[in-house]
Design an enzyme around this catalytic site. Structure first.
Site, PDB file in Angstrom:
ATOM      1  N   GLU A 144       3.564   9.082  -6.280  1.00  0.00           N
ATOM      2  CA  GLU A 144       2.987   7.971  -7.048  1.00  0.00           C
ATOM      3  C   GLU A 144       1.580   8.353  -7.481  1.00  0.00           C
ATOM      4  OE1 GLU A 144       2.585   3.152  -6.732  1.00  0.00           O
ATOM      5  OE2 GLU A 144       2.204   4.311  -4.916  1.00  0.00           O
ATOM      6  N   GLY A 180       0.818  -1.200   0.000  1.00  0.00           N
ATOM      7  CA  GLY A 180       0.000   0.000   0.000  1.00  0.00           C
ATOM      8  C   GLY A 180       0.852   1.250   0.000  1.00  0.00           C
ATOM      9  N   SER A 181       0.332   2.309   0.574  1.00  0.00           N
ATOM     10  CA  SER A 181       0.994   3.610   0.511  1.00  0.00           C
ATOM     11  C   SER A 181       2.061   3.763   1.592  1.00  0.00           C
ATOM     12  CB  SER A 181      -0.038   4.728   0.668  1.00  0.00           C
ATOM     13  OG  SER A 181      -0.515   4.772   2.003  1.00  0.00           O
ATOM     14  N   GLU A 220       5.629  -3.348   0.695  1.00  0.00           N
ATOM     15  CA  GLU A 220       5.792  -2.892  -0.686  1.00  0.00           C
ATOM     16  C   GLU A 220       4.969  -1.621  -0.787  1.00  0.00           C
ATOM     17  OE1 GLU A 220       5.353  -1.626  -3.933  1.00  0.00           O
ATOM     18  OE2 GLU A 220       3.924  -3.237  -4.348  1.00  0.00           O
ATOM     19  N   LEU A 221       5.668  -0.484  -0.890  1.00  0.00           N
ATOM     20  CA  LEU A 221       5.022   0.812  -0.695  1.00  0.00           C
ATOM     21  C   LEU A 221       4.953   1.663  -1.954  1.00  0.00           C
ATOM     22  CD1 LEU A 221       6.607   1.655   2.776  1.00  0.00           C
ATOM     23  CD2 LEU A 221       4.448   0.504   2.297  1.00  0.00           C
ATOM     24  N   CYS A 265       1.892  -0.812  -9.158  1.00  0.00           N
ATOM     25  CA  CYS A 265       3.013  -0.213  -8.411  1.00  0.00           C
ATOM     26  C   CYS A 265       4.208   0.116  -9.308  1.00  0.00           C
ATOM     27  CB  CYS A 265       3.454  -1.155  -7.298  1.00  0.00           C
ATOM     28  SG  CYS A 265       2.204  -1.379  -6.024  1.00  0.00           S
TER      29      CYS A 265
END
Length: 470
Positions: free
Chosen positions: A372, A193-194, A213-214, A249
């Site tokens: 992002e 996520g963020s 996993e950002l 992503c």
């Protein structure tokens, strides 16, 4: 789900962990294999759920289910290869007749918090390796896309995973997710996520293991010797930027082109993007559907407009799509299901469809350079050489993946060594991923690695055993 329900799930998971630990690696591997077979039998059903929940095209949904099957099968194989290693104690001075080794043991109960964009495959990247390593898993899917993960977890139960060992809790991140993270019996959180949510999770969860996993704003550099490949690169860059409406992503968000090729590449790229077929994601001819919701579309367009106000030049898009552009009539859409407050513009423009957007002359402090976007937008900027390209790419606070097209071996090595990313793709777009590879980033892109083999290492602890033979 409220905290009390989550806490009950954790208590059940304690029972599930004890049960699952008693299964041999072979037994766990066979159960995972059976789960993959059941998912294959239900492929079309799950794909249709993905289309309805995520707004993926049907082809994108089928591709995700196929990848999820492979992720489970890879995890089944790696379950049999979770090795320890001999430790040579006698390599230390004055030590004799001591022998030993280390083994890997499961962490315990793992909370898996998963995103909306790949609700099956990214969930499998947490569930399948976690189960393979002997852990109990509690999944908290995105509140936007909970149905498909719930259906897939049922298949794991049918395959033989105890219901206490693998559970799903649904609800908002600030309630259900928070309760899962702060529970002391949850020994690890694996999250996609963020950055902002990732930071909150670590502050809330305290001392436990994490993989995160950002996200990213992936960059591509096209070197000066690529003139003969510009059409091919433009076709791949289009896919890399606009698959799943840019909600990936490792979507290409930033393209840097050597000044000698800038105009030619831009012409090829714009020509490709103009041919993207927007429409109903349930139809096979659709290339790109809407973004996840109106709020996401609002943010995407706001960021793009902010960058234009700073001097970026809009070449394509930058707006919502009209109903006729996406093959819909106003009376076919119940607007009250899409927006909280009906706005007059939404009788003309679809609230969730953002037209594929291309900008140029984007500034170093812009949104698209430093954040992002997670939407269908990309910029193409010219650079004078590879040094400037690397400098611009490294301006990002993210570092997940980057790509370069070049025939120059020295440039390829320079790019690989100097670009601050977890993955470097040479003569490939940065959106390339296969599920067996180590996947993860540096800087704000996260902690740890996914990919079944590497996730299992994250989801286990090293236990040392030493024998004194004197």
């Amino acid at each position: 789900m409220p905290k009390e329900v989550v806490d009950k799930a954790v208590e059940k998971a304690k029972i599930g962990f004890k049960k699952w630990k008693s299964y041999t690696p072979y037994q766990r591997s066979e159960i995972l294999k059976k789960a993959a077979e059941l998912l294959r039998k239900n492929k079309e059903k799950i794909a249709k759920l993905l289309v309805l929940e995520v707004n993926k095209t049907y082809q994108e949904a089928l591709a995700e289910v196929e990848r999820a099957i492979q992720t489970i099968l890879l995890s089944s194989e790696e379950t049999k290869r979770l090795f320890g290693e001999e430790v040579i104690f006698e390599a230390a001075p004055k030590v004799k007749n001591k022998k030993g080794y280390y083994t890997r043991v499961p962490v315990g109960i793992i909370g898996a918090i998963t995103p909306f964009n790949f609700p099956i495959n990214l969930t499998m990247h947490k569930v399948a390796p976690g189960l393979g390593a002997g852990n109990a898993i509690i999944v908290k899917p995105s509140e936007n896309t909970s149905l498909a993960p719930l259906e897939v977890v049922k298949l794991f139960h049918e395959a033989g995973v105890p219901s206490e060992t693998l559970q799903v809790v649904t609800g908002l991140g600030g309630v259900t997710g928070k309760a899962l993270v702060e529970n002391k019996d949850v020994k690890m959180i694996t999250f996609t996520g963020s950055v902002q949510t990732g930071e909150i999770i670590i502050k809330t969860g305290g001392l436990k293991k994490y993989t995160m996993e950002l996200g990213s704003n992936a960059a591509l550099y096209i070197d000066e010797d690529q003139e003969d490949r510009l059409r091919e690169i433009a076709k791949k860059a289009k896919i890399g930027a606009f698959a799943l409406a840019g909600q990936v992503c490792i979507s290409i968000q930033r393209i840097f082109v050597h000044e000698k090729l800038y105009e030619k590449f831009l012409d090829e790229f714009l020509s490709e993007v103009k041919n993207i077929n927007l429409g109903d994601p349930r139809k096979l001819e659709t290339d790109m559907g809407p973004v996840i919701n109106k709020e996401a579309a609002d943010r995407i367009l706001d960021w793009i407009n902010q960058d234009i106000s700073k001097g970026a030049k809009l070449l394509l898009g930058g707006r919502r799509a009209k109903y006729e552009e996406v093959g819909l009539k106003k009376d076919e859409v119940k607007l009250e299901n899409l927006v909280k407050e009906i706005d007059k513009e939404f009788y003309i423009y679809h609230p969730c469809f953002v037209v594929p957007t291309v900008l140029t002359n984007v500034k170093d402090d812009s949104n698209l350079m430093t954040k992002e976007l997670f939407g269908p937008g990309v910029f193409v900027n010219k650079v004078k050489d590879i040094n400037e390209a690397i400098e611009k790419i490294n301006l990002s606070p993210y570092g997940l993946q980057a790509g370069i097209y070049t025939n120059n071996l020295k440039h390829a090595f320079k790019f690989a060594q100097e670009v601050e990313c977890g993955g470097i793709m040479i003569n490939e777009i940065p959106t390339f991923r296969v599920d067996l590879m180590p996947y993860g980033g540096v800087k704000n892109s996260g902690i740890g690695r996914e990919g079944p083999r590497y996730a299992m290492e994250e989801m286990t602890e090293i236990k040392l055993i030493c024998f004194d033979l004197n």
